[in-house]
Design a protein around this motif. Structure first.
Motif, PDB file in Angstrom:
ATOM      1  N   PRO A   1       0.840  -1.212   0.000  1.00 32.92           N
ATOM      2  CA  PRO A   1       0.000   0.000   0.000  1.00 32.92           C
ATOM      3  C   PRO A   1       0.869   1.254   0.000  1.00 32.92           C
ATOM      4  CG  PRO A   1      -0.712  -1.582   1.677  1.00 32.92           C
ATOM      5  CD  PRO A   1       0.628  -2.033   1.195  1.00 32.92           C
ATOM      6  N   VAL A   2       0.312   2.379  -0.437  1.00 32.37           N
ATOM      7  CA  VAL A   2       1.129   3.600  -0.544  1.00 32.37           C
ATOM      8  C   VAL A   2       1.518   4.148   0.825  1.00 32.37           C
ATOM      9  CG1 VAL A   2       0.180   4.235  -2.783  1.00 32.37           C
ATOM     10  CG2 VAL A   2      -0.945   5.064  -0.706  1.00 32.37           C
ATOM     11  N   ASP A   3       0.799   3.753   1.880  1.00 33.66           N
ATOM     12  CA  ASP A   3       1.116   4.263   3.215  1.00 33.66           C
ATOM     13  C   ASP A   3       1.909   3.254   4.044  1.00 33.66           C
ATOM     14  OD1 ASP A   3      -0.877   2.403   3.561  1.00 33.66           O
ATOM     15  OD2 ASP A   3      -2.229   3.706   4.704  1.00 33.66           O
ATOM     16  N   ALA A   4       2.456   2.224   3.418  1.00 34.40           N
ATOM     17  CA  ALA A   4       3.186   1.193   4.165  1.00 34.40           C
ATOM     18  C   ALA A   4       4.408   1.780   4.851  1.00 34.40           C
ATOM     19  CB  ALA A   4       3.594   0.071   3.226  1.00 34.40           C
ATOM     20  N   ARG A   5       4.615   1.400   6.119  1.00 35.04           N
ATOM     21  CA  ARG A   5       5.815   1.794   6.871  1.00 35.04           C
ATOM     22  C   ARG A   5       6.735   0.576   6.915  1.00 35.04           C
ATOM     23  NH1 ARG A   5       4.419   2.539  12.263  1.00 35.04           N
ATOM     24  NH2 ARG A   5       6.518   3.356  12.630  1.00 35.04           N
ATOM     25  N   ILE A   6       7.830   0.689   6.205  1.00 37.38           N
ATOM     26  CA  ILE A   6       8.788  -0.425   6.135  1.00 37.38           C
ATOM     27  C   ILE A   6      10.027  -0.013   6.918  1.00 37.38           C
ATOM     28  CG2 ILE A   6       9.961  -2.025   4.606  1.00 37.38           C
ATOM     29  CD1 ILE A   6       6.943  -1.883   4.183  1.00 37.38           C
ATOM     30  N   GLU A   7      10.074  -0.431   8.161  1.00 35.41           N
ATOM     31  CA  GLU A   7      11.176  -0.047   9.040  1.00 35.41           C
ATOM     32  C   GLU A   7      11.647  -1.262   9.822  1.00 35.41           C
ATOM     33  OE1 GLU A   7       9.681   2.975  11.569  1.00 35.41           O
ATOM     34  OE2 GLU A   7       9.058   4.302   9.932  1.00 35.41           O
ATOM     35  N   PRO A   8      12.896  -1.247  10.271  1.00 35.60           N
ATOM     36  CA  PRO A   8      13.395  -2.359  11.094  1.00 35.60           C
ATOM     37  C   PRO A   8      12.501  -2.585  12.306  1.00 35.60           C
ATOM     38  CG  PRO A   8      15.195  -0.930  10.428  1.00 35.60           C
ATOM     39  CD  PRO A   8      13.932  -0.224  10.034  1.00 35.60           C
ATOM     40  N   GLY A   9      12.162  -3.832  12.534  1.00 37.75           N
ATOM     41  CA  GLY A   9      11.372  -4.177  13.710  1.00 37.75           C
ATOM     42  C   GLY A   9       9.876  -4.158  13.498  1.00 37.75           C
ATOM     43  N   ILE A  10       9.423  -3.631  12.342  1.00 34.08           N
ATOM     44  CA  ILE A  10       7.983  -3.583  12.074  1.00 34.08           C
ATOM     45  C   ILE A  10       7.541  -4.870  11.398  1.00 34.08           C
ATOM     46  CG2 ILE A  10       6.203  -2.454  10.658  1.00 34.08           C
ATOM     47  CD1 ILE A  10       7.425   0.180  11.262  1.00 34.08           C
ATOM     48  N   ASP A  11       6.425  -5.421  11.849  1.00 34.20           N
ATOM     49  CA  ASP A  11       5.882  -6.637  11.260  1.00 34.20           C
ATOM     50  C   ASP A  11       5.293  -6.310   9.889  1.00 34.20           C
ATOM     51  OD1 ASP A  11       4.756  -9.055  10.650  1.00 34.20           O
ATOM     52  OD2 ASP A  11       3.097  -8.874  12.079  1.00 34.20           O
ATOM     53  N   LEU A  12       5.887  -6.862   8.827  1.00 35.51           N
ATOM     54  CA  LEU A  12       5.426  -6.557   7.476  1.00 35.51           C
ATOM     55  C   LEU A  12       4.001  -7.025   7.242  1.00 35.51           C
ATOM     56  CD1 LEU A  12       8.520  -7.287   5.204  1.00 35.51           C
ATOM     57  CD2 LEU A  12       7.642  -5.094   5.991  1.00 35.51           C
ATOM     58  N   SER A  13       3.576  -8.072   7.931  1.00 34.86           N
ATOM     59  CA  SER A  13       2.222  -8.586   7.726  1.00 34.86           C
ATOM     60  C   SER A  13       1.176  -7.523   8.028  1.00 34.86           C
ATOM     61  CB  SER A  13       1.979  -9.823   8.594  1.00 34.86           C
ATOM     62  OG  SER A  13       2.880 -10.852   8.257  1.00 34.86           O
ATOM     63  N   GLY A  14       1.485  -6.637   8.940  1.00 30.88           N
ATOM     64  CA  GLY A  14       0.552  -5.580   9.288  1.00 30.88           C
ATOM     65  C   GLY A  14       0.583  -4.402   8.340  1.00 30.88           C
ATOM     66  N   GLN A  15       1.600  -4.377   7.467  1.00 31.51           N
ATOM     67  CA  GLN A  15       1.751  -3.256   6.546  1.00 31.51           C
ATOM     68  C   GLN A  15       1.319  -3.592   5.122  1.00 31.51           C
ATOM     69  OE1 GLN A  15       2.926  -0.107   7.504  1.00 31.51           O
ATOM     70  NE2 GLN A  15       2.636  -0.989   9.544  1.00 31.51           N
ATOM     71  N   LEU A  16       1.366  -4.858   4.757  1.00 29.57           N
ATOM     72  CA  LEU A  16       1.158  -5.273   3.375  1.00 29.57           C
ATOM     73  C   LEU A  16      -0.186  -5.964   3.198  1.00 29.57           C
ATOM     74  CD1 LEU A  16       4.722  -6.795   2.798  1.00 29.57           C
ATOM     75  CD2 LEU A  16       3.994  -4.420   2.500  1.00 29.57           C
ATOM     76  N   VAL A  17      -0.556  -6.211   1.940  1.00 31.28           N
ATOM     77  CA  VAL A  17      -1.804  -6.920   1.609  1.00 31.28           C
ATOM     78  C   VAL A  17      -1.440  -8.227   0.928  1.00 31.28           C
ATOM     79  CG1 VAL A  17      -3.918  -6.866   0.254  1.00 31.28           C
ATOM     80  CG2 VAL A  17      -3.125  -4.783   1.395  1.00 31.28           C
ATOM     81  N   ASP A  18      -1.833  -9.322   1.535  1.00 30.81           N
ATOM     82  CA  ASP A  18      -1.516 -10.650   1.028  1.00 30.81           C
ATOM     83  C   ASP A  18      -2.386 -10.945  -0.193  1.00 30.81           C
ATOM     84  OD1 ASP A  18      -0.946 -13.306   0.557  1.00 30.81           O
ATOM     85  OD2 ASP A  18      -1.170 -13.931   2.648  1.00 30.81           O
ATOM     86  N   THR A  19      -1.749 -11.209  -1.342  1.00 28.17           N
ATOM     87  CA  THR A  19      -2.528 -11.486  -2.561  1.00 28.17           C
ATOM     88  C   THR A  19      -3.281 -12.801  -2.467  1.00 28.17           C
ATOM     89  OG1 THR A  19      -0.638 -12.534  -3.662  1.00 28.17           O
ATOM     90  CG2 THR A  19      -0.927 -10.157  -3.973  1.00 28.17           C
ATOM     91  N   VAL A  20      -2.758 -13.752  -1.692  1.00 28.51           N
ATOM     92  CA  VAL A  20      -3.462 -15.027  -1.532  1.00 28.51           C
ATOM     93  C   VAL A  20      -4.808 -14.799  -0.862  1.00 28.51           C
ATOM     94  CG1 VAL A  20      -3.420 -17.280  -0.414  1.00 28.51           C
ATOM     95  CG2 VAL A  20      -1.351 -16.393  -1.496  1.00 28.51           C
TER      96      VAL A  20
END
Length: 571
Positions: free
Chosen positions: A423-442
């Motif tokens: 998503p355009v507002d994703a926060r990608i930083e050390p220690g952040i859980d990516l699952s909470g930032q991204l959208v799973d295509t499955v």
């Protein structure tokens, strides 16, 4: 140093440009004239584009030549001309007309000197003209500029092999494997060299050792090559030398089924059938090889040995497609069709993708023209994407939609073995859980599958695991976000019944945003989707071939299909 974006840079084809501009109500692709005032010229150009893209080299040469001869507002200029010249040169090489191919390549290089596709074509033409040293120099210069280029390394290895420098050849093949361990080409090239050595060996034990090593390599190649004709061809040669002629015939048949235009498979099978005394079948295969390669010397020689007159070989007139209901396979997805198109280009924390918005708008317009009910979402954050999905599923249930298409253009990520939308507002930083930032295509596809019987999913984004670049880095290929797991190969071949998934690139690799108006994948999608009465899996294969050509095989779209019937965009 070339960026992924400059490597993959090729302009729209004539058809796609005309379509892109017409749909956006901007200037037509062929100059300032109104496209509606030239219906005959536009239709002719469309047919020539299809011919120029053909896998049949003779047909491709004719189509490309006609395009290059267009004048006035329909003229093929700039980067489009480079693409057409490259197509014609590659087809001329297949026909054994190396001098003409070299002339085309040199003209194209005067416009785009650093294009790797052109450099490879030039080296191949030089090699065909027995200028091996010049070809090796060309490949070496290309490899210095682009260290990820394995095709040039394999080609250089073949030249070393032809000159008897087997150690140098092996070194190139092994280096190609190291650079792209997940691609079959290096394995195939080395295996073919070992088979050739075994074929001419006088020491039986040494021959058996080479064949054993070749078998291991081809098994590895098959793991990555799936249904690639090159893998089947190499296995056919290996089985022939090993004395397993029937198994070799089966491998040739697999190569032909994987690519109906596999002229080399017909040629190899014709030679084998000739040796086995199956002369009628050998003649039929030789005729197919003639149709593929025209007057190539080795093809002509075999045809004459078998009593086939090359001049009399003609492809039968193609019949109109048989109505789908007459084939025994059901037509699926008939009725209301809906599409959710997402274009994410303006990101808060990572590089923007200038073409993603253009891609989404052009795809939405194309699908509307094909009768889809389209919802277009642009620059969506995670919450907006969730709401858009829920509204789309609810609308699909309410209307009783028969088919749904989801098209995503934007940054992609590989996380826990799955492809994710960023998503355009994703926060990608050390220690952040990516699952909470991204959208799973499955999960996205599954939620739509629960409401609609036929689901088509197109993902034009990266699927790899490099370190995340910062916002200041130049935009190039779609950014692949760092994740916490390696690619899961088990997920690559799974799809629910009547669900089809198409990815712009393979698992573990990047997808280019392009330097024209669209990404290479979207450009090809726009150019092919809607072809009259073409089944979707055939259409996707055409897209794959087109993208591989445009990107010098750096980007290889992937199809995962559970389709059990026949789906057509145009009915």
């Amino acid at each position: 140093m070339m960026t992924p974006r400059s490597v993959a840079s090729l302009a729209c084809t004539v058809t796609a440009l005309w379509l892109c501009f017409a749909l956006s109500q901007s200037e037509p692709a062929f100059g300032q004239a109104n496209p509606s005032s030239q219906p005959v010229a536009a239709a002719t150009a469309d047919a020539d584009v299809d011919d120029c893209r053909s896998l049949r080299p003779q047909r491709a040469v004719v189509g490309c030549t006609r395009l290059l001869a267009l004048t006035g507002p329909n003229s093929v200029i700039g980067a489009m001309r480079v693409n057409v010249l490259a197509n014609r040169a590659e087809s001329l090489l297949q026909l054994g007309r190396a001098a003409e191919a070299l002339a085309d390549v040199d003209v194209a290089l005067s416009t785009d000197l650093r294009n790797p596709r052109l450099q490879i074509a030039r080296a191949r033409a030089l090699a065909a003209l027995d200028r091996d040293d010049d070809a090796i120099v060309t490949y070496t210069l290309l490899l210095r500029v682009d260290r990820r280029q394995t095709a040039g390394m394999i080609e250089r290895g073949r030249l070393h092999q032809r000159a008897g420098r087997l150690n140098e050849a092996r070194a190139d093949y092994e280096e190609a494997i190291r650079r792209r361990i997940d691609r079959p080409e290096g394995y195939v090239a080395l295996a073919e060299m070992l088979v050739a050595q075994a074929r001419s060996a006088t020491d039986r034990r040494q021959a058996e050792a080479w064949l054993k090593e070749a078998g291991t390599l081809l098994q590895q190649a098959a793991e990555f090559g799936f249904d690639q004709p090159e893998v089947f061809l190499a296995r056919a040669g290996w089985r022939e030398v090993a004395g397993a002629d029937q198994l070799a015939l089966e491998e040739y048949e697999r190569a032909i089924r994987a690519d109906r235009n596999a002229g080399e498979a017909y040629l190899g099978r014709a030679r084998l059938r000739q040796r086995l005394g199956q002369l009628e079948a050998a003649r039929a295969d030789a005729a197919e090889a003639v149709l593929s390669f025209g007057d190539r010397q080795d093809v002509m020689t075999l045809a004459r040995e078998l009593g086939v007159d090359p001049g009399s070989v003609r492809r039968p007139v193609e019949l109109q497609p048989v109505p789908p209901t007459d084939t025994g396979l059901p037509v699926i997805g008939e009725g209301v069709r809906m599409a959710l198109v997402i274009g994410n280009g303006n990101y808060a924390a990572i590089d923007d993708l200038p073409n993603a918005i253009n891609d989404g708008r052009a795809v939405a317009a194309k699908l509307r023209a094909l009768g889809f009910v389209v919802e277009l979402v642009e620059n969506a954050g995670k919450e907006q994407l969730t709401k858009a999905r829920e509204a789309f599923v609810q609308a699909a249930r309410k209307t009783g939609a028969a088919a749904a298409l989801i098209y995503y253009a934007g940054h992609g990520a590989l996380h826990e073995g799955n492809s994710f939308i960023v998503p355009v507002d994703a926060r990608i930083e050390p220690g952040i859980d990516l699952s909470g930032q991204l959208v799973d295509t499955v999960e996205l596809v599954r939620s739509v599958e629960a409401a609609i019987p036929v689901v088509l999913f197109f993902f034009d984004g990266c699927r790899s695991l490099p370190t995340l670049p910062d916002k200041a880095m130049a935009a190039g290929a779609g950014t692949a976000v760092a994740a916490n797991s390696a690619p899961s190969r088990a997920l690559r071949k799974t799809a629910k019944a009547n669900t089809l998934k198409v990815y712009a690139t393979e698992l573990g690799h990047t997808a280019s945003d392009g330097s024209g108006k669209h990404s290479p994948f979207t450009e090809s999608f726009l150019g092919h989707v809607g072809a009259p009465r073409e089944e979707i899996e055939t259409l996707v294969k055409r897209i794959r071939i087109d993208v591989m050509k445009q990107t010098a095989e750096k980007q290889r779209p992937e199809l995962v299909s559970g389709i059990s019937g026949r789906f057509f965009f145009t009915r």
